[in-house]
Design an enzyme around this catalytic site. Structure first.
Site, PDB file in Angstrom:
ATOM      1  CE  LYS A   1      15.529 -14.005 -12.701  1.00  0.00           C
ATOM      2  NZ  LYS A   1      16.599 -14.625 -13.157  1.00  0.00           N
TER       3      LYS A   1
ATOM      4  CB  SER B   1      17.475 -16.131 -16.578  1.00  0.00           C
ATOM      5  OG  SER B   1      16.660 -16.283 -15.773  1.00  0.00           O
TER       6      SER B   1
ATOM      7  N   GLY C   1      10.313 -19.465  -9.816  1.00  0.00           N
ATOM      8  CA  GLY C   1      11.906 -19.286 -10.406  1.00  0.00           C
ATOM      9  C   GLY C   1      11.812 -18.019 -11.231  1.00  0.00           C
ATOM     10  CB  SER C   2      14.092 -17.268 -13.995  1.00  0.00           C
ATOM     11  OG  SER C   2      15.385 -17.194 -13.371  1.00  0.00           O
ATOM     12  CB  THR C   3       8.462 -18.470 -15.029  1.00  0.00           C
ATOM     13  OG1 THR C   3       8.422 -18.758 -13.823  1.00  0.00           O
ATOM     14  CG2 THR C   3       9.336 -19.559 -15.889  1.00  0.00           C
TER      15      THR C   3
END
Length: 498
Positions: free
Chosen positions: A232, A286, A228-230
């Site tokens: 990024k 996020s 997921g957004s980690t």
């Protein structure tokens, strides 16, 4: 009167007959010695491996097994049963350390450190033999040595306590060295249940293997999740290194919603204010649309190169037992690249891999390979082998790492990760809520990756990754900031002594 034939001259057998008898006896003796050598040397492996030969098994359990140590204290033991297979393995804090120790079973073999370091623990490692030639002839087994781990006891306990039985995992590493400080998976199990060879062990094996919660699955290193957004963090590193982003505060040309290239699919955000947001704001809050578009702008080649520099697609990671490879798809179209760049599509990572990502940011862009064994020793503590530490590699420019550290600190100071803040400590983090299941109908996985540095410390002392997959939670109640960040905070506090 019985008559005999004539005696040889002198009335006695000739010396020739004696020589023949002597030669024949010597030949028989040589044949016996040759056969003994064939059995004991040439075919020893065949006989040792024969299932009907129990001597090696009996010898293996005739002495206590060496121990696995955490902070100088054993987390394993040996119990004298008085049976033919005399010593069984014990685990005083079994569920807490199961993802590290694994099990040593008389019936089912060994796993994890019990397997990777079996030679030392069982006493069969050649380094434990003071007289190797004599040991080979006598088949004598040395006393088992000990394995000293890199684990931090309080950090391990904080991670286990934080998960509180929920499905998930925690991995924590020391950025400057790669030492693994915590490795926890939940739900867990007690390896002592598998130590012997009784019917109770058979029953426990069947129960654990059929448990739908999979308590023997090491989720920290053997389970991969959409990050997921980690992820990024990786996308931002690629964009900065490639020069796609030069000013963190400049507004981006990022529509909300963002139409995936070549499709009619529109990507949206959970919150408001993401349209044309700067990279700093998009990172703190996020914004999927901004980072999906950034990944497309970076391109497949540079995104793949950056992901692989961080450790994705590496099938050779061992700590010393093997780690499931984290993956970033190398053959994607632009729409798939957009989703891959926000930790979806085929992007998958272990918690240990994401702890490595955070550690590389904390250590100025240098990634230190993780390791779990500090050293091995003889029984009594004399050194046997040294640390498992290996040289690090620069995975992004130091200036890029510094800007990412700044972005991650902003997430904790005023973004989605404020639940990880620790007074008097500089903390950087990134939240993630990863979708999964058919049509993204599954409860999202909650992620949080972070690092922490005390005010008086020269460099960050710990990097952590937490994932929680709680199928019982309401979809609206699970998030990286709300569920995973508090766990990471307690692990960091434990390492820092706060």
């Amino acid at each position: 009167m019985t008559e005999y034939g004539p005696l040889p001259e002198g009335g006695r057998p000739t010396a020739r007959y004696i020589r023949h008898a002597r030669a024949f006896c010597a030949l028989l003796l040589a044949a016996l010695l040759a056969n003994a050598a064939r059995v004991q040397v040439v075919r020893s492996g065949e006989y040792d491996g024969n299932p009907a030969n129990r001597r090696a098994t009996i010898a293996r359990y005739q002495q206590p097994r060496g121990n696995i140590l955490v902070d100088g204290r054993p987390v394993t033991g040996s119990v004298d049963t008085g049976e033919q297979l005399r010593y069984e393995r014990s685990y005083p804090d079994g569920p807490l350390y199961a993802p590290v120790t694994g099990f040593a079973s008389q019936r089912y073999g060994t796993t994890f450190l019990e397997h990777a370091e079996d030679g030392v623990l069982s006493g069969t490692d050649p380094l434990l033999r003071p007289l190797p030639l004599w040991s080979d002839v006598s088949r004598a087994r040395g006393r088992g040595g000990d394995v000293v781990t890199t684990l931090h006891r309080r950090a391990q306990e904080a991670a286990y306590r934080g998960l509180a039985g929920r499905k998930g995992a925690v991995a924590a590493v020391e950025p400057a060295t790669g030492r693994i400080l915590a490795l926890v998976t939940s739900p867990s199990y007690d390896p002592s249940e598998l130590s012997g060879n009784s019917e109770a062990v058979v029953s426990a094996w069947a129960r654990l293997n059929h448990d739908p919660e999979k308590p023997m699955l090491n989720r920290a290193v053997r389970q991969t999740y959409p990050p997921g957004s980690t992820f990024k963090v990786v996308t931002a590193a690629a964009a900065l290194d490639a020069g796609v982003v030069t000013d963190l505060d400049e507004r981006t040309d990022s529509p909300d919603p963002y139409r995936l290239p070549g499709t009619t699919t529109r990507l949206t955000n959970e919150g408001e204010g993401c349209a044309d947001a700067s990279v700093r704001d998009a990172f703190e809050w996020s914004c999927n649309t901004v980072f999906a578009k950034l990944g497309v702008a970076v391109g497949v080649r540079d995104m793949v190169a950056t992901a692989q520099a961080f450790g994705f697609n590496d099938t050779e990671v061992r700590i010393p037992f093997s780690v499931a490879p984290s993956t970033f798809d190398t053959r994607v179209d632009r729409a798939q690249l957009a989703l891959s760049s926000i930790g979806q599509y085929n992007t998958r990572a272990t918690p240990l891999q994401m702890a490595m990502v955070a550690a590389a940011v904390a250590d100025g862009g240098v990634l230190r390979p993780p390791y779990l064994v500090e050293r091995t020793t003889r029984h009594g503590g004399a050194p046997l082998s040294g640390s498992g530490a290996r040289p690090g590699r620069q995975v992004m420019r130091p200036a890029t790492a510094a800007r990412l550290a700044e972005l991650m600190a902003g997430v904790v100071e005023e973004g989605t990760g404020t639940n990880a803040a620790i007074p008097g400590v500089l903390v950087g983090g990134k939240t993630g809520t990863a979708q999964h299941g058919v049509g993204n109908t599954g409860v999202p996985y909650a992620w949080f990756v972070s690092w922490a540095k005390s005010e008086d410390a020269p460099e960050p002392e710990v990097a952590v990754a937490v994932v929680v997959e709680d199928a019982a939670a309401d979809r609206g109640e699970i998030s990286g900031g709300g569920t995973a960040a508090p766990i990471a905070k307690e692990v960091m506090r434990a390492v820092l002594g706060r």
